[in-house]
Design a protein around this motif. Structure first.
Motif, PDB file in Angstrom:
ATOM      1  N   MET A   1      43.067  42.024  44.613  1.00 54.82           N
ATOM      2  CA  MET A   1      42.868  42.178  46.057  1.00 54.82           C
ATOM      3  C   MET A   1      44.033  42.961  46.661  1.00 54.82           C
ATOM      4  O   MET A   1      45.183  42.726  46.315  1.00 54.82           O
ATOM      5  CB  MET A   1      42.798  40.785  46.718  1.00 54.82           C
ATOM      6  CG  MET A   1      42.398  40.833  48.200  1.00 54.82           C
ATOM      7  SD  MET A   1      42.673  39.251  49.060  1.00 54.82           S
ATOM      8  CE  MET A   1      41.546  38.194  48.181  1.00 54.82           C
ATOM      9  N   GLU A   2      43.700  43.886  47.553  1.00 54.20           N
ATOM     10  CA  GLU A   2      44.746  44.667  48.215  1.00 54.20           C
ATOM     11  C   GLU A   2      45.502  43.777  49.209  1.00 54.20           C
ATOM     12  O   GLU A   2      44.899  43.001  49.948  1.00 54.20           O
ATOM     13  CB  GLU A   2      44.119  45.824  48.999  1.00 54.20           C
ATOM     14  CG  GLU A   2      43.377  46.818  48.154  1.00 54.20           C
ATOM     15  CD  GLU A   2      44.125  48.138  48.030  1.00 54.20           C
ATOM     16  OE1 GLU A   2      45.037  48.376  48.841  1.00 54.20           O
ATOM     17  OE2 GLU A   2      43.797  48.918  47.121  1.00 54.20           O
ATOM     18  N   ILE A   3      46.821  43.916  49.228  1.00 52.16           N
ATOM     19  CA  ILE A   3      47.638  43.078  50.098  1.00 52.16           C
ATOM     20  C   ILE A   3      47.331  43.339  51.567  1.00 52.16           C
ATOM     21  O   ILE A   3      47.345  42.427  52.396  1.00 52.16           O
ATOM     22  CB  ILE A   3      49.129  43.298  49.775  1.00 52.16           C
ATOM     23  CG1 ILE A   3      49.434  42.641  48.420  1.00 52.16           C
ATOM     24  CG2 ILE A   3      50.025  42.725  50.849  1.00 52.16           C
ATOM     25  CD1 ILE A   3      50.765  42.958  47.843  1.00 52.16           C
ATOM     26  N   LEU A   6      44.957  41.049  53.464  1.00 55.28           N
ATOM     27  CA  LEU A   6      45.419  39.756  53.963  1.00 55.28           C
ATOM     28  C   LEU A   6      46.398  39.902  55.117  1.00 55.28           C
ATOM     29  O   LEU A   6      46.453  39.057  56.003  1.00 55.28           O
ATOM     30  CB  LEU A   6      46.116  38.973  52.842  1.00 55.28           C
ATOM     31  CG  LEU A   6      45.239  38.405  51.730  1.00 55.28           C
ATOM     32  CD1 LEU A   6      46.100  37.733  50.678  1.00 55.28           C
ATOM     33  CD2 LEU A   6      44.246  37.398  52.305  1.00 55.28           C
ATOM     34  N   LEU A  11      49.052  36.684  53.622  1.00 57.92           N
ATOM     35  CA  LEU A  11      49.678  36.642  52.298  1.00 57.92           C
ATOM     36  C   LEU A  11      50.623  35.447  52.194  1.00 57.92           C
ATOM     37  O   LEU A  11      50.596  34.699  51.207  1.00 57.92           O
ATOM     38  CB  LEU A  11      50.436  37.951  52.026  1.00 57.92           C
ATOM     39  CG  LEU A  11      51.162  38.018  50.684  1.00 57.92           C
ATOM     40  CD1 LEU A  11      50.179  37.981  49.507  1.00 57.92           C
ATOM     41  CD2 LEU A  11      52.028  39.280  50.584  1.00 57.92           C
ATOM     42  N   LEU A  15      50.459  32.327  49.611  1.00 53.86           N
ATOM     43  CA  LEU A  15      51.509  32.100  48.622  1.00 53.86           C
ATOM     44  C   LEU A  15      52.161  30.729  48.769  1.00 53.86           C
ATOM     45  O   LEU A  15      52.660  30.167  47.802  1.00 53.86           O
ATOM     46  CB  LEU A  15      52.584  33.183  48.734  1.00 53.86           C
ATOM     47  CG  LEU A  15      52.154  34.599  48.367  1.00 53.86           C
ATOM     48  CD1 LEU A  15      53.259  35.588  48.710  1.00 53.86           C
ATOM     49  CD2 LEU A  15      51.796  34.703  46.890  1.00 53.86           C
ATOM     50  N   LEU A  19      52.672  23.507  49.258  1.00 50.39           N
ATOM     51  CA  LEU A  19      54.070  23.427  48.832  1.00 50.39           C
ATOM     52  C   LEU A  19      54.704  22.204  49.486  1.00 50.39           C
ATOM     53  O   LEU A  19      55.230  22.290  50.593  1.00 50.39           O
ATOM     54  CB  LEU A  19      54.839  24.669  49.296  1.00 50.39           C
ATOM     55  CG  LEU A  19      55.091  25.826  48.340  1.00 50.39           C
ATOM     56  CD1 LEU A  19      55.959  26.866  49.011  1.00 50.39           C
ATOM     57  CD2 LEU A  19      55.710  25.381  47.037  1.00 50.39           C
TER      58      LEU A  19
ATOM     59  N   THR B 100      49.145  44.112  43.787  1.00 46.26           N
ATOM     60  CA  THR B 100      48.010  43.440  44.431  1.00 46.26           C
ATOM     61  C   THR B 100      48.428  42.022  44.820  1.00 46.26           C
ATOM     62  O   THR B 100      49.516  41.564  44.457  1.00 46.26           O
ATOM     63  CB  THR B 100      46.823  43.330  43.454  1.00 46.26           C
ATOM     64  OG1 THR B 100      47.242  42.513  42.338  1.00 46.26           O
ATOM     65  CG2 THR B 100      46.396  44.694  42.925  1.00 46.26           C
ATOM     66  N   VAL B 101      47.549  41.351  45.529  1.00 45.36           N
ATOM     67  CA  VAL B 101      47.789  39.952  45.893  1.00 45.36           C
ATOM     68  C   VAL B 101      48.006  39.125  44.628  1.00 45.36           C
ATOM     69  O   VAL B 101      48.898  38.269  44.564  1.00 45.36           O
ATOM     70  CB  VAL B 101      46.599  39.398  46.715  1.00 45.36           C
ATOM     71  CG1 VAL B 101      46.732  37.889  46.914  1.00 45.36           C
ATOM     72  CG2 VAL B 101      46.511  40.101  48.068  1.00 45.36           C
ATOM     73  N   GLU B 102      47.218  39.402  43.598  1.00 50.26           N
ATOM     74  CA  GLU B 102      47.325  38.637  42.359  1.00 50.26           C
ATOM     75  C   GLU B 102      48.696  38.832  41.700  1.00 50.26           C
ATOM     76  O   GLU B 102      49.264  37.896  41.129  1.00 50.26           O
ATOM     77  CB  GLU B 102      46.213  39.048  41.375  1.00 50.26           C
ATOM     78  CG  GLU B 102      44.811  38.598  41.791  1.00 50.26           C
ATOM     79  CD  GLU B 102      44.206  39.391  42.957  1.00 50.26           C
ATOM     80  OE1 GLU B 102      44.709  40.503  43.246  1.00 50.26           O
ATOM     81  OE2 GLU B 102      43.251  38.909  43.580  1.00 50.26           O
ATOM     82  N   ILE B 104      51.511  39.379  43.243  1.00 55.09           N
ATOM     83  CA  ILE B 104      52.515  38.629  44.013  1.00 55.09           C
ATOM     84  C   ILE B 104      52.334  37.126  43.793  1.00 55.09           C
ATOM     85  O   ILE B 104      53.307  36.368  43.750  1.00 55.09           O
ATOM     86  CB  ILE B 104      52.448  39.009  45.517  1.00 55.09           C
ATOM     87  CG1 ILE B 104      52.620  40.540  45.673  1.00 55.09           C
ATOM     88  CG2 ILE B 104      53.526  38.290  46.308  1.00 55.09           C
ATOM     89  CD1 ILE B 104      53.881  41.116  45.058  1.00 55.09           C
ATOM     90  N   GLU B 105      51.086  36.710  43.610  1.00 57.02           N
ATOM     91  CA  GLU B 105      50.840  35.296  43.287  1.00 57.02           C
ATOM     92  C   GLU B 105      51.469  34.932  41.940  1.00 57.02           C
ATOM     93  O   GLU B 105      52.012  33.842  41.762  1.00 57.02           O
ATOM     94  CB  GLU B 105      49.332  35.014  43.250  1.00 57.02           C
ATOM     95  CG  GLU B 105      48.731  34.931  44.644  1.00 57.02           C
ATOM     96  CD  GLU B 105      47.252  34.571  44.640  1.00 57.02           C
ATOM     97  OE1 GLU B 105      46.817  33.836  45.533  1.00 57.02           O
ATOM     98  OE2 GLU B 105      46.522  35.059  43.744  1.00 57.02           O
ATOM     99  N   TYR B 108      55.146  34.598  42.486  1.00 55.66           N
ATOM    100  CA  TYR B 108      55.378  33.338  43.188  1.00 55.66           C
ATOM    101  C   TYR B 108      55.193  32.123  42.281  1.00 55.66           C
ATOM    102  O   TYR B 108      55.861  31.114  42.458  1.00 55.66           O
ATOM    103  CB  TYR B 108      54.438  33.232  44.396  1.00 55.66           C
ATOM    104  CG  TYR B 108      55.175  33.317  45.708  1.00 55.66           C
ATOM    105  CD1 TYR B 108      55.680  34.532  46.143  1.00 55.66           C
ATOM    106  CD2 TYR B 108      55.409  32.186  46.495  1.00 55.66           C
ATOM    107  CE1 TYR B 108      56.376  34.624  47.337  1.00 55.66           C
ATOM    108  CE2 TYR B 108      56.108  32.274  47.685  1.00 55.66           C
ATOM    109  CZ  TYR B 108      56.584  33.490  48.107  1.00 55.66           C
ATOM    110  OH  TYR B 108      57.282  33.574  49.285  1.00 55.66           O
ATOM    111  N   ARG B 112      57.766  29.177  42.163  1.00 58.44           N
ATOM    112  CA  ARG B 112      57.360  27.798  42.440  1.00 58.44           C
ATOM    113  C   ARG B 112      57.647  26.885  41.258  1.00 58.44           C
ATOM    114  O   ARG B 112      58.051  25.730  41.445  1.00 58.44           O
ATOM    115  CB  ARG B 112      55.875  27.761  42.804  1.00 58.44           C
ATOM    116  CG  ARG B 112      55.617  28.378  44.181  1.00 58.44           C
ATOM    117  CD  ARG B 112      54.130  28.503  44.478  1.00 58.44           C
ATOM    118  NE  ARG B 112      53.522  27.225  44.746  1.00 58.44           N
ATOM    119  CZ  ARG B 112      52.554  27.031  45.657  1.00 58.44           C
ATOM    120  NH1 ARG B 112      52.101  28.042  46.377  1.00 58.44           N
ATOM    121  NH2 ARG B 112      52.055  25.848  45.850  1.00 58.44           N
TER     122      ARG B 112
END
Lengths: 338, 338
Positions: A1-3, A6, A11, A15, A19, B100-102, B104-105, B108, B112
């Motif tokens: 997915m393109e950032i 979001l 985003l 993320l 938590l 992509t979002v993935e 960065i996830e 993270y 985490r």
């Protein structure tokens, strides 16, 4: 997915969901101007900003000393926005080959000046080379009394909405700087023309954090119910407060404070000045809400203007125009992930 | 003046000289693993690291999850190096279009995981686009009892010099990863060969912070006189402690702990393994000094080795080789501004 699908807040939500805090001292995490860390009878406030050349600043027209000053100020502003006092900063720099020691000293002179004026200590950081451009990451530590910390969550129906200073000037200053930059292309000894627009240029290049407003509020015995600094634009920040507080709002177009230089510049570039004030960003003014019974007190505070009121959530967020119609607010502020 | 002429520490010295603290809470500023901010009976520790793609990490062979984990760990390590406990971090990211979002996830998930294992809360940050590459800026907040905080300044003549774990492995892991990267050029379906060298690869890609050593020391009732984590190399860190404490030192080549995989890799690339252990960096082991009378206690601590002793300053800093000759130590560690 393109950032970009979001956006920044989408985003971050994704993320950081689920938590849970494991330390008792972690009072408030992601989602406000600062994190809040409780330490006995003091709350420690922590905020951080990452500024990248080509994204956040253009060294063609931003002097390094101003950049240093502003980089510090934007962090102080986040601490004031929680009703706290900034005390310490760390400064991390990524420096590409085109910068000399003198350049970095110039940048630091602005950071040091900001620290001096606001009474903040520079206590550390990290310095490294970068492959391209200048990277500035500043973290600010502040403190506040626990019962005086102001988040975005406490606005209540009938509260008054207030802002400090005036809005849209920093954005109009940016437009002017960009216009003069474009005009300078290919011209030798070009002199930019800022005559009569010094204020909006200064608002863009050398903003201040509203320490004075926080003092005034304390002096008047007012603890706002919610507060934020206006970095992304009034509209976006108001919607944050309303969402986090579970309320709606009405702000009145005619009450939004605008400097005449902002209005003139908007006219020159054929832009609606209210749009600039609502969505311009980088004003670093304070947006806050106070209970209705403070009306007499708050209306007399220098540099503070009441621009509207909080409503029940079902009324949504809207601006009431001069002719009495309502326009829903939209978060069109600066999107750093666009 | 070119920045490389001064180096990281020279530049920092120059930028931060004559910076008096204006806040009573500022106990220790620039010049240690963490800044120290006093708050009644607790010291707040603050450290920050800026990691830039192409300078600090190469995503060709560093998985994003590992990168996230390591980015957090290097900050925790600085807090342990002051004899403190990391409690909170802020994470700022600059993200270029190719992520992509993935992605960065994934990054993270590593951050985490590190937080979970070390009991740290992620409390904020800043997220923005970058024009080129990934930018990671993490700040860690820790705490310590004021009389237990260990700086770099307290080493005294006759103190024992101790290190945890083994040294040079992370650097040799990097050499192996770089070698396999070079071997993969132009090859389809290339499989890197890490057989028998898993330990050094793990030391490079997924280091740990020595929380256990800090606990052991507390359990044994030992407060070191000086402590640092080894991020730039043993030699460089020892010289920091000696300079800041106004002392000299002798470390013994035969006492420096080295894993056999580190030795084998050094042999393969025809490098002196002691040079790797002295100057390699990124080990994130703890280097500390304790008074001589703790000898019996400290020599029995698991994972801790006594490698030498502190001397009077006029003796300088040197390594005693196996044949009894003395080689002056040099700070040849990683220079991020080269």
């Amino acid at each position: 997915m393109e950032i970009s699908q979001l956006g920044e807040f989408g985003l971050i939500d994704r993320l950081t969901q689920g938590l849970p805090a494991v330390n008792d001292s972690t009072i408030r995490g992601v989602g406000d101007d600062c994190a809040v860390i409780r330490n006995r009878d003091t709350d420690i406030l922590v905020t951080t900003d990452l500024l990248l050349e080509g994204v956040h600043f253009d060294l063609t027209y931003v002097p390094l000393k101003h950049l240093g000053y502003k980089s510090a100020i934007v962090n102080f502003s986040d601490v004031y926005a929680m009703n706290g006092t900034p005390r310490q900063i760390t400064v991390s720099l990524g420096i590409s080959k085109r910068f000399t020691v003198e350049h970095i000293e110039e940048l630091y002179s602005g950071i040091r000046l900001a620290c001096e004026i606001y009474g903040v200590d520079l206590v550390g950081g990290d310095t490294t080379s970068s492959r391209q451009g200048l990277v500035i990451s500043i973290t600010c530590i502040g403190e506040a009394e626990p019962d005086k910390v102001v988040t975005r969550c406490g606005a209540k129906d009938t509260d008054l909405i207030c802002v400090s200073g005036d809005l849209g000037a920093a954005y109009m200053g940016l437009q002017l700087l960009e216009r003069e930059k474009a005009a300078s292309v290919g011209q030798k000894d070009f002199q930019p023309d800022f005559a009569g627009k010094e204020y909006i240029v200064e608002r863009q290049l050398k903003p201040e954090a509203r320490k004075d407003i926080v003092s005034e509020l304390a002096g008047a015995g007012i603890v706002p119910t919610a507060m934020m600094d206006i970095s992304d634009g009034l509209s976006s920040e108001l919607m944050h407060i309303c969402k986090d507080s579970g309320v709606g709002c009405r702000v009145f177009e005619e009450r939004i404070p605008i400097d005449y230089q902002t209005a003139i510049m908007a006219e020159e570039i054929d832009m609606n000045v209210i749009t600039a004030a609502l969505n311009g960003g980088e004003d670093y003014e304070l947006l806050f809400t106070v209970p209705l019974h403070f009306h007499e007190k708050v209306k007399d505070l220098p540099g503070v203007k009441v621009i509207g009121h909080i409503t029940k959530p079902e009324l949504g967020c809207a601006m009431v125009t001069r002719d009495g119609s309502e326009i829903p607010l939209q978060a069109q502020g600066w999107n750093p992930l666009k």
